[in-house]
Every structure is written in C-alpha cells, then in structure tokens.
Design a protein around this motif. Structure first.
Motif, PDB file in Angstrom:
ATOM      1  N   THR A   1     -23.029 -31.970  -5.955  1.00 34.80           N
ATOM      2  CA  THR A   1     -22.949 -33.002  -4.929  1.00 34.80           C
ATOM      3  C   THR A   1     -24.191 -33.004  -4.045  1.00 34.80           C
ATOM      4  O   THR A   1     -24.649 -31.955  -3.585  1.00 34.80           O
ATOM      5  N   VAL A   2     -24.716 -34.207  -3.798  1.00 36.07           N
ATOM      6  CA  VAL A   2     -25.921 -34.390  -2.991  1.00 36.07           C
ATOM      7  C   VAL A   2     -25.659 -35.474  -1.956  1.00 36.07           C
ATOM      8  O   VAL A   2     -25.274 -36.597  -2.306  1.00 36.07           O
ATOM      9  N   GLY A   3     -25.849 -35.158  -0.694  1.00 34.24           N
ATOM     10  CA  GLY A   3     -25.678 -36.123   0.373  1.00 34.24           C
ATOM     11  C   GLY A   3     -27.008 -36.444   1.038  1.00 34.24           C
ATOM     12  O   GLY A   3     -27.834 -35.549   1.246  1.00 34.24           O
ATOM     13  N   ILE A   4     -27.219 -37.713   1.372  1.00 33.50           N
ATOM     14  CA  ILE A   4     -28.439 -38.158   2.043  1.00 33.50           C
ATOM     15  C   ILE A   4     -28.007 -38.994   3.246  1.00 33.50           C
ATOM     16  O   ILE A   4     -27.379 -40.045   3.088  1.00 33.50           O
ATOM     17  N   THR A   5     -28.342 -38.536   4.459  1.00 32.43           N
ATOM     18  CA  THR A   5     -27.833 -39.197   5.648  1.00 32.43           C
ATOM     19  C   THR A   5     -28.877 -39.220   6.763  1.00 32.43           C
ATOM     20  O   THR A   5     -30.041 -38.882   6.547  1.00 32.43           O
ATOM     21  N   GLY A   6     -28.434 -39.636   7.966  1.00 26.91           N
ATOM     22  CA  GLY A   6     -29.363 -39.776   9.083  1.00 26.91           C
ATOM     23  C   GLY A   6     -29.188 -38.697  10.133  1.00 26.91           C
ATOM     24  O   GLY A   6     -28.535 -37.674   9.900  1.00 26.91           O
ATOM     25  N   GLU A   7     -29.739 -38.937  11.293  1.00 25.04           N
ATOM     26  CA  GLU A   7     -29.850 -37.935  12.353  1.00 25.04           C
ATOM     27  C   GLU A   7     -28.525 -37.229  12.637  1.00 25.04           C
ATOM     28  O   GLU A   7     -27.496 -37.854  12.865  1.00 25.04           O
ATOM     29  N   GLY A   8     -28.565 -35.904  12.629  1.00 25.20           N
ATOM     30  CA  GLY A   8     -27.383 -35.112  12.924  1.00 25.20           C
ATOM     31  C   GLY A   8     -26.482 -34.880  11.730  1.00 25.20           C
ATOM     32  O   GLY A   8     -25.731 -33.922  11.700  1.00 25.20           O
ATOM     33  N   GLY A   9     -26.535 -35.773  10.750  1.00 24.18           N
ATOM     34  CA  GLY A   9     -25.715 -35.611   9.548  1.00 24.18           C
ATOM     35  C   GLY A   9     -24.307 -36.129   9.669  1.00 24.18           C
ATOM     36  O   GLY A   9     -23.615 -36.302   8.667  1.00 24.18           O
ATOM     37  N   GLY A  10     -23.839 -36.393  10.901  1.00 27.32           N
ATOM     38  CA  GLY A  10     -22.488 -36.906  11.090  1.00 27.32           C
ATOM     39  C   GLY A  10     -21.446 -35.959  10.516  1.00 27.32           C
ATOM     40  O   GLY A  10     -21.622 -34.742  10.454  1.00 27.32           O
ATOM     41  N   ARG A  11     -20.341 -36.518  10.066  1.00 30.05           N
ATOM     42  CA  ARG A  11     -19.247 -35.720   9.499  1.00 30.05           C
ATOM     43  C   ARG A  11     -19.630 -35.120   8.145  1.00 30.05           C
ATOM     44  O   ARG A  11     -19.027 -34.115   7.734  1.00 30.05           O
ATOM     45  N   MET A  12     -20.611 -35.704   7.489  1.00 32.20           N
ATOM     46  CA  MET A  12     -21.065 -35.138   6.216  1.00 32.20           C
ATOM     47  C   MET A  12     -21.605 -33.723   6.414  1.00 32.20           C
ATOM     48  O   MET A  12     -21.487 -32.873   5.536  1.00 32.20           O
ATOM     49  N   ALA A  13     -22.215 -33.476   7.572  1.00 33.49           N
ATOM     50  CA  ALA A  13     -22.785 -32.153   7.845  1.00 33.49           C
ATOM     51  C   ALA A  13     -21.705 -31.097   8.031  1.00 33.49           C
ATOM     52  O   ALA A  13     -21.992 -29.899   7.985  1.00 33.49           O
ATOM     53  N   GLU A  14     -20.469 -31.528   8.226  1.00 31.84           N
ATOM     54  CA  GLU A  14     -19.364 -30.592   8.425  1.00 31.84           C
ATOM     55  C   GLU A  14     -18.649 -30.239   7.119  1.00 31.84           C
ATOM     56  O   GLU A  14     -17.785 -29.358   7.107  1.00 31.84           O
ATOM     57  N   LEU A  15     -18.993 -30.930   6.034  1.00 30.74           N
ATOM     58  CA  LEU A  15     -18.300 -30.718   4.763  1.00 30.74           C
ATOM     59  C   LEU A  15     -18.798 -29.469   4.041  1.00 30.74           C
ATOM     60  O   LEU A  15     -19.988 -29.177   4.030  1.00 30.74           O
ATOM     61  N   ASP A  16     -17.862 -28.777   3.409  1.00 28.03           N
ATOM     62  CA  ASP A  16     -18.222 -27.667   2.534  1.00 28.03           C
ATOM     63  C   ASP A  16     -18.387 -28.146   1.090  1.00 28.03           C
ATOM     64  O   ASP A  16     -18.765 -27.366   0.217  1.00 28.03           O
ATOM     65  N   SER A  17     -18.088 -29.413   0.852  1.00 27.18           N
ATOM     66  CA  SER A  17     -18.099 -29.943  -0.512  1.00 27.18           C
ATOM     67  C   SER A  17     -19.440 -30.555  -0.913  1.00 27.18           C
ATOM     68  O   SER A  17     -19.576 -31.083  -2.018  1.00 27.18           O
ATOM     69  N   ILE A  18     -20.459 -30.490  -0.040  1.00 27.21           N
ATOM     70  CA  ILE A  18     -21.788 -31.009  -0.368  1.00 27.21           C
ATOM     71  C   ILE A  18     -22.721 -29.837  -0.657  1.00 27.21           C
ATOM     72  O   ILE A  18     -22.933 -28.975   0.189  1.00 27.21           O
ATOM     73  N   ASP A  19     -23.270 -29.812  -1.869  1.00 25.82           N
ATOM     74  CA  ASP A  19     -24.158 -28.711  -2.271  1.00 25.82           C
ATOM     75  C   ASP A  19     -25.542 -28.824  -1.642  1.00 25.82           C
ATOM     76  O   ASP A  19     -26.131 -27.828  -1.223  1.00 25.82           O
ATOM     77  N   PHE A  20     -26.087 -30.037  -1.596  1.00 22.58           N
ATOM     78  CA  PHE A  20     -27.410 -30.282  -1.021  1.00 22.58           C
ATOM     79  C   PHE A  20     -27.294 -31.454  -0.049  1.00 22.58           C
ATOM     80  O   PHE A  20     -26.897 -32.547  -0.441  1.00 22.58           O
TER      81      PHE A  20
END
Length: 218
Positions: free
Chosen positions: A167-186
């Motif tokens: 799993t790869v996430g690409i987001t903006g400043e702070g990362g939002g709730r995506m930054a809190e997930l354990d399910s994103i590898d990169f």
C-alpha cells in the motif's frame, strides 16, 4: 462580443484615463503571479526530494519487486486525484519505448461500477469493495488525496492491507487521517497547504515512482 467579454473580464476594459489599471499593468501582475507559483512548486519539489528521496527509492524498489512477481497495481482517488490515479495507471500500461507494460487499473474508470456501489451500498466503500473483489496478495494499491481524510481511501487502504497488498499513500500537508493508519506501507506527504501545489508535487511523486518501478522490472 465586446460587452460579453467586458462583463467577464472588466479589468481588461477599464477606462485608464480615470485612474484604472492599464492592460499592461494587469498582464505584468499575471506574469509576476505565474513566476511566483512556478518558483513555489520548484522549491516544493526540491524539498520533497530532500526529505523523502530515500523513501521514494525504497518504495520504487518494493513496487518493482511486486510487479516482477506478477503483482497488479490498483489506483484510486477522488476528484482531481481520481484523474491523477488514472494517469498513474496509464504510466504503466503505456510506458516509454523500451519499457515493458505492467498491469495497472484505475478504480474510477468504470462509471457503472462506481455509481452502482455509490448508490446501492455507499460511496465510502466504492474502492474497498473493488479491492475485496479483485485484489490478491502480492498486488499493489496506490491512493491519492490532497487532504488525507477521504473515508473511502481509508477503507480502501485497510482492505488492501487485509488482502496482503503493498500500500502506497500520497497526500498533502500533515497527512490527515491517512497518517494515522497502520495499513499504509509507504506514505508520501507533500508539505504544503495549497491544494494546487500539493497536486502538482503529487504528480511528480507518482511519476518518479512509476519510473523507478519500471526500471526495477526491466
């Protein structure tokens, strides 16, 4: 026609004899604004390279390994990020000469599927339902969001992780709730509060990842 244009762009048709801005002054301001924005995105891209270059290299290598083992890529996002997801899939399906095509799919490409799931089940599962149906261990999932708070992306990452996908996430400043997930590898976070600059930098990130992954497979 002049009346119609002047109603849309009144600053171009102002009477300069009464102290109004001239067309030259307006064009000069447009040029200045354009140059400022260009400098801003150039510096933002340099910062992403400085701070996340090693992560980009590691992610590109991990993606190449998955592709080499027969993995398939599933991309997703909302709005403009949906268009970016489709562009990312295209990078793999229609690569530069000398680079092998790789299996990639944009989960918003099928309007009937997207609208059926949204109408019958709910928009929050529009991506996770598709990953549950198509995803398998060894596949890849890339989700794009300027805010990092889209509920349907969060659900998709959790489902992809459950299946055993990279799993790869690409987001903006702070990362939002995506930054809190354990399910994103990169997770790649563009350090800007401007949606426009975030999207421009995200484009650079996923193009670099596409090149790195393709080079690793070739």
């Amino acid at each position: 026609m002049t009346d119609a244009m002047s109603s849309l762009y009144p600053f171009l048709y102002e009477d300069t004899t009464n102290g109004g801005d001239s067309v030259d002054a307006v064009l000069a301001e447009v040029r200045r604004s354009t140059m400022d924005k260009a400098r801003e995105i150039m510096e933002l891209r340099r910062r992403v390279h400085r701070e996340q270059g090693a992560l980009l290299a590691a992610c590109g290598a991990a993606m190449a390994e998955r592709f080499a083992q027969g993995g398939r890529l599933f991309c997703f996002g909302n709005g403009g990020s949906s268009t970016d997801a489709a562009d990312l899939a295209t990078q793999f399906l229609d690569p530069p000469p000398g680079t092998p095509p790789l299996p990639a799919f944009a989960l918003t490409a099928e309007a009937a599927v997207v609208t059926a799931l949204s109408n019958d089940v709910g928009f929050d599962v529009v991506f996770s339902r598709q990953l549950a149906a198509f995803g398998r261990p060894g596949d890849l999932a890339v989700g794009l969001s300027t805010s990092g708070n889209s509920t349907n992306l969060l659900a998709a990452f959790d489902e992809a992780h459950r299946v055993g996908m990279l799993t790869v996430g690409i987001t903006g400043e702070g990362g939002g709730r995506m930054a809190e997930l354990d399910s994103i590898d990169f997770l790649f976070v563009v350090p800007s509060s401007s949606v426009h600059r975030v999207q421009e930098a995200q484009t650079t990130i996923y193009h670099v990842l596409a090149e790195l992954a393709a080079e690793g497979v070739r």
